[in-house]
Design a protein around this motif. Structure first.
Motif, PDB file in Angstrom:
ATOM      1  N   ASN A 171       0.850  -1.183   0.000  1.00  0.00           N
ATOM      2  CA  ASN A 171       0.000   0.000   0.000  1.00  0.00           C
ATOM      3  C   ASN A 171       0.889   1.236   0.000  1.00  0.00           C
ATOM      4  O   ASN A 171       1.709   1.434   0.902  1.00  0.00           O
ATOM      5  CB  ASN A 171      -0.904  -0.006   1.240  1.00  0.00           C
ATOM      6  N   GLN A 172       0.732   2.090  -1.014  1.00  0.00           N
ATOM      7  CA  GLN A 172       1.597   3.246  -1.152  1.00  0.00           C
ATOM      8  C   GLN A 172       1.305   4.336  -0.126  1.00  0.00           C
ATOM      9  O   GLN A 172       2.079   5.290   0.006  1.00  0.00           O
ATOM     10  CB  GLN A 172       1.489   3.799  -2.575  1.00  0.00           C
ATOM     11  N   LEU A 173       0.203   4.199   0.625  1.00  0.00           N
ATOM     12  CA  LEU A 173      -0.104   5.181   1.663  1.00  0.00           C
ATOM     13  C   LEU A 173       0.597   4.871   2.980  1.00  0.00           C
ATOM     14  O   LEU A 173       1.094   5.775   3.649  1.00  0.00           O
ATOM     15  CB  LEU A 173      -1.623   5.251   1.894  1.00  0.00           C
ATOM     16  N   ASP A 174       0.611   3.591   3.374  1.00  0.00           N
ATOM     17  CA  ASP A 174       1.190   3.267   4.677  1.00  0.00           C
ATOM     18  C   ASP A 174       2.373   2.302   4.602  1.00  0.00           C
ATOM     19  O   ASP A 174       2.977   1.968   5.623  1.00  0.00           O
ATOM     20  CB  ASP A 174       0.124   2.686   5.617  1.00  0.00           C
ATOM     21  N   GLY A 175       2.728   1.840   3.395  1.00  0.00           N
ATOM     22  CA  GLY A 175       3.894   0.992   3.247  1.00  0.00           C
ATOM     23  C   GLY A 175       3.703  -0.444   3.686  1.00  0.00           C
ATOM     24  O   GLY A 175       4.653  -1.232   3.678  1.00  0.00           O
ATOM     25  N   ARG A 176       2.476  -0.812   4.049  1.00  0.00           N
ATOM     26  CA  ARG A 176       2.201  -2.173   4.512  1.00  0.00           C
ATOM     27  C   ARG A 176       1.809  -3.065   3.335  1.00  0.00           C
ATOM     28  O   ARG A 176       1.309  -2.589   2.317  1.00  0.00           O
ATOM     29  CB  ARG A 176       1.097  -2.166   5.564  1.00  0.00           C
ATOM     30  N   THR A 177       2.041  -4.372   3.505  1.00  0.00           N
ATOM     31  CA  THR A 177       1.682  -5.332   2.477  1.00  0.00           C
ATOM     32  C   THR A 177       0.278  -5.867   2.730  1.00  0.00           C
ATOM     33  O   THR A 177      -0.040  -6.297   3.840  1.00  0.00           O
ATOM     34  CB  THR A 177       2.682  -6.495   2.451  1.00  0.00           C
ATOM     35  N   TYR A 178      -0.566  -5.824   1.709  1.00  0.00           N
ATOM     36  CA  TYR A 178      -1.956  -6.264   1.792  1.00  0.00           C
ATOM     37  C   TYR A 178      -2.241  -7.279   0.692  1.00  0.00           C
ATOM     38  O   TYR A 178      -1.554  -7.305  -0.332  1.00  0.00           O
ATOM     39  CB  TYR A 178      -2.918  -5.086   1.592  1.00  0.00           C
ATOM     40  N   ILE A 179      -3.281  -8.072   0.892  1.00  0.00           N
ATOM     41  CA  ILE A 179      -3.889  -8.819  -0.203  1.00  0.00           C
ATOM     42  C   ILE A 179      -4.842  -7.855  -0.895  1.00  0.00           C
ATOM     43  O   ILE A 179      -5.762  -7.324  -0.269  1.00  0.00           O
ATOM     44  CB  ILE A 179      -4.637 -10.059   0.299  1.00  0.00           C
ATOM     45  N   THR A 180      -4.614  -7.608  -2.154  1.00  0.00           N
ATOM     46  CA  THR A 180      -5.363  -6.602  -2.898  1.00  0.00           C
ATOM     47  C   THR A 180      -5.842  -7.178  -4.227  1.00  0.00           C
ATOM     48  O   THR A 180      -5.371  -8.233  -4.661  1.00  0.00           O
ATOM     49  CB  THR A 180      -4.478  -5.384  -3.216  1.00  0.00           C
ATOM     50  N   PRO A 181      -6.755  -6.485  -4.909  1.00  0.00           N
ATOM     51  CA  PRO A 181      -7.011  -6.837  -6.300  1.00  0.00           C
ATOM     52  C   PRO A 181      -5.711  -6.759  -7.101  1.00  0.00           C
ATOM     53  O   PRO A 181      -4.875  -5.876  -6.855  1.00  0.00           O
ATOM     54  CB  PRO A 181      -8.016  -5.764  -6.751  1.00  0.00           C
ATOM     55  N   ASP A 182      -5.524  -7.670  -8.033  1.00  0.00           N
ATOM     56  CA  ASP A 182      -4.294  -7.734  -8.820  1.00  0.00           C
ATOM     57  C   ASP A 182      -4.344  -6.702  -9.941  1.00  0.00           C
ATOM     58  O   ASP A 182      -4.591  -7.015 -11.107  1.00  0.00           O
ATOM     59  CB  ASP A 182      -4.105  -9.142  -9.388  1.00  0.00           C
ATOM     60  N   SER A 222      -4.926  -6.811   6.800  1.00  0.00           N
ATOM     61  CA  SER A 222      -4.059  -7.404   5.780  1.00  0.00           C
ATOM     62  C   SER A 222      -4.745  -7.636   4.439  1.00  0.00           C
ATOM     63  O   SER A 222      -4.100  -8.113   3.499  1.00  0.00           O
ATOM     64  CB  SER A 222      -3.498  -8.742   6.284  1.00  0.00           C
ATOM     65  N   ILE A 223      -6.046  -7.315   4.326  1.00  0.00           N
ATOM     66  CA  ILE A 223      -6.799  -7.527   3.088  1.00  0.00           C
ATOM     67  C   ILE A 223      -7.566  -6.253   2.748  1.00  0.00           C
ATOM     68  O   ILE A 223      -8.195  -5.640   3.622  1.00  0.00           O
ATOM     69  CB  ILE A 223      -7.801  -8.689   3.225  1.00  0.00           C
ATOM     70  N   ILE A 224      -7.524  -5.842   1.488  1.00  0.00           N
ATOM     71  CA  ILE A 224      -8.290  -4.671   1.054  1.00  0.00           C
ATOM     72  C   ILE A 224      -9.770  -5.038   0.979  1.00  0.00           C
ATOM     73  O   ILE A 224     -10.165  -5.936   0.219  1.00  0.00           O
ATOM     74  CB  ILE A 224      -7.791  -4.163  -0.311  1.00  0.00           C
ATOM     75  N   THR A 225     -10.578  -4.362   1.789  1.00  0.00           N
ATOM     76  CA  THR A 225     -12.032  -4.535   1.782  1.00  0.00           C
ATOM     77  C   THR A 225     -12.678  -3.162   1.917  1.00  0.00           C
ATOM     78  O   THR A 225     -12.014  -2.183   2.266  1.00  0.00           O
ATOM     79  CB  THR A 225     -12.511  -5.420   2.951  1.00  0.00           C
ATOM     80  N   ARG A 226     -13.983  -3.128   1.672  1.00  0.00           N
ATOM     81  CA  ARG A 226     -14.711  -1.870   1.850  1.00  0.00           C
ATOM     82  C   ARG A 226     -16.199  -2.154   1.939  1.00  0.00           C
ATOM     83  O   ARG A 226     -16.700  -3.089   1.326  1.00  0.00           O
ATOM     84  CB  ARG A 226     -14.455  -0.916   0.681  1.00  0.00           C
ATOM     85  N   GLN A 227     -16.917  -1.311   2.694  1.00  0.00           N
ATOM     86  CA  GLN A 227     -18.379  -1.371   2.712  1.00  0.00           C
ATOM     87  C   GLN A 227     -18.910   0.001   3.108  1.00  0.00           C
ATOM     88  O   GLN A 227     -18.414   0.630   4.027  1.00  0.00           O
ATOM     89  CB  GLN A 227     -18.875  -2.437   3.678  1.00  0.00           C
ATOM     90  N   ARG A 228     -19.902   0.431   2.370  1.00  0.00           N
ATOM     91  CA  ARG A 228     -20.555   1.705   2.669  1.00  0.00           C
ATOM     92  C   ARG A 228     -21.880   1.415   3.362  1.00  0.00           C
ATOM     93  O   ARG A 228     -22.936   1.335   2.724  1.00  0.00           O
ATOM     94  CB  ARG A 228     -20.789   2.501   1.387  1.00  0.00           C
ATOM     95  N   LEU A 229     -21.823   1.238   4.655  1.00  0.00           N
ATOM     96  CA  LEU A 229     -23.001   0.926   5.452  1.00  0.00           C
ATOM     97  C   LEU A 229     -22.948   1.704   6.764  1.00  0.00           C
ATOM     98  O   LEU A 229     -21.856   1.952   7.285  1.00  0.00           O
ATOM     99  CB  LEU A 229     -23.067  -0.578   5.753  1.00  0.00           C
ATOM    100  N   PRO A 230     -24.112   2.086   7.323  1.00  0.00           N
ATOM    101  CA  PRO A 230     -24.090   2.793   8.614  1.00  0.00           C
ATOM    102  C   PRO A 230     -23.554   1.931   9.741  1.00  0.00           C
ATOM    103  O   PRO A 230     -22.921   2.428  10.670  1.00  0.00           O
ATOM    104  CB  PRO A 230     -25.560   3.176   8.834  1.00  0.00           C
ATOM    105  N   LYS A 231     -23.828   0.620   9.663  1.00  0.00           N
ATOM    106  CA  LYS A 231     -23.266  -0.336  10.618  1.00  0.00           C
ATOM    107  C   LYS A 231     -22.612  -1.450   9.820  1.00  0.00           C
ATOM    108  O   LYS A 231     -23.278  -2.103   9.011  1.00  0.00           O
ATOM    109  CB  LYS A 231     -24.358  -0.892  11.538  1.00  0.00           C
ATOM    110  N   PRO A 232     -21.323  -1.686  10.026  1.00  0.00           N
ATOM    111  CA  PRO A 232     -20.592  -2.613   9.150  1.00  0.00           C
ATOM    112  C   PRO A 232     -20.976  -4.070   9.365  1.00  0.00           C
ATOM    113  O   PRO A 232     -21.392  -4.480  10.452  1.00  0.00           O
ATOM    114  CB  PRO A 232     -19.135  -2.378   9.539  1.00  0.00           C
ATOM    115  N   ILE A 233     -20.817  -4.836   8.295  1.00  0.00           N
ATOM    116  CA  ILE A 233     -20.909  -6.295   8.379  1.00  0.00           C
ATOM    117  C   ILE A 233     -19.568  -6.782   8.922  1.00  0.00           C
ATOM    118  O   ILE A 233     -18.535  -6.625   8.276  1.00  0.00           O
ATOM    119  CB  ILE A 233     -21.186  -6.911   7.001  1.00  0.00           C
ATOM    120  N   THR A 234     -19.570  -7.368  10.105  1.00  0.00           N
ATOM    121  CA  THR A 234     -18.314  -7.762  10.745  1.00  0.00           C
ATOM    122  C   THR A 234     -18.047  -9.260  10.648  1.00  0.00           C
ATOM    123  O   THR A 234     -16.950  -9.709  10.993  1.00  0.00           O
ATOM    124  CB  THR A 234     -18.316  -7.342  12.224  1.00  0.00           C
TER     125      THR A 234
END
Length: 259
Positions: A171-182, A222-234
């Motif tokens: 990740n170019q923002l924080d320098g950490r290694t993530y599982i991301t879309p290729d 460690s994995i790139i995820t996202r959700q636009r919800l008022p309460k997240p799916i955990t």
């Protein structure tokens, strides 16, 4: 006659004004979903796209479209779904633009794209002209075109589901290694901003006849995820073998909106 400056100003103001619309921030609706699912190869991404199209076709009775981007070509897993002639292959960026123009006229209810990695290859071939790794200075135009393509996808249908293989990226923002879309460069993590939901599909083989699958949208270190919800799916969402994966995902989203 050449329009006066005043006429041009009035026209521009009027055109700009028509782009405004009221937005109710209290709405809890899943009428429009733009989602990216990434995973290792063989986890079931293509099948999930077909499952989504079948479910939305039955739910809305409206047209749906499966987009096979040349280079993927793995649609045999969908042969038992009864989707019929709802797919199209694009081989060039010109093909893609023509498909988008047609899609705008069709009133699609759902569109699935397999895959974003193959799509970025079409962009590279179009913009840098040869099959070679881009130079560092060429990534800017590739990222810009891909972001525009993804943004336009959101306008084509009520449900947009794109899939992409996964890779490990820094990740170019924080320098950490993530599982991301290729995807190349900053798109690997930045592509999450193009979608309302980004999930990671996990598949574990328990025996030659048994595979368990689950999708996570939960924030992850460690994995790139996202959700636009008022309460997240955990919790992880279990994906059944065969049909029903999209129903499980849509049901989890609807439940999160009601809570």
């Amino acid at each position: 006659r050449v329009p006066s400056a005043a006429c041009i100003l009035v026209f521009c103001l009027h055109t700009r004004e028509t782009m405004r619309h009221k937005l109710n921030l209290d709405l809890r609706s899943v009428d429009r979903i733009a989602m990216l699912i990434h995973s290792a190869y063989g986890a079931g991404k293509t099948y999930l796209v077909g499952d989504m199209l079948k479910a939305e076709l039955e739910r809305t009775k409206g047209p749906v479209l499966f987009v096979n981007v040349k280079g993927e070509d793995g649609t045999l897993s969908l042969a038992d779904m009864g989707l019929g002639d709802v797919g199209e292959t694009v081989e060039t960026l010109t093909d893609w633009k023509e498909l988008v123009a047609d899609a705008h006229k069709r009133g699609l209810k759902a569109i699935g794209v397999d895959s974003m990695k193959a799509l970025v290859r079409l962009v590279m071939r179009d913009k840098i002209g040869v099959d070679r790794p881009p130079e560092k200075t060429e990534y800017g135009i590739i990222h810009w075109v891909m972001e525009n393509l993804a943004t336009e996808l959101r306008t084509l249908a009520s449900v947009v589901l794109c899939v992409c293989p996964s890779d490990k990226s820094v990740n170019q923002l924080d320098g950490r290694t993530y599982i991301t879309p290729d995807l190349p460069g900053r798109e690997a993590a930045g592509s999450a901003g193009w979608f309302d939901f980004v999930g990671y599909l996990k598949a574990d083989t328990l025996s030659p006849k048994e595979v368990t699958r689950a999708i996570t949208f939960a924030p992850n270190a460690s994995i790139i995820t996202r959700q636009r919800l008022p309460k997240p799916i955990t919790h992880d969402i279990s994906i059944p073998t065969g049909k029903g994966g999209w129903a499980a995902i849509r049901g989890a989203i609807e439940k999160a909106l009601q809570s």
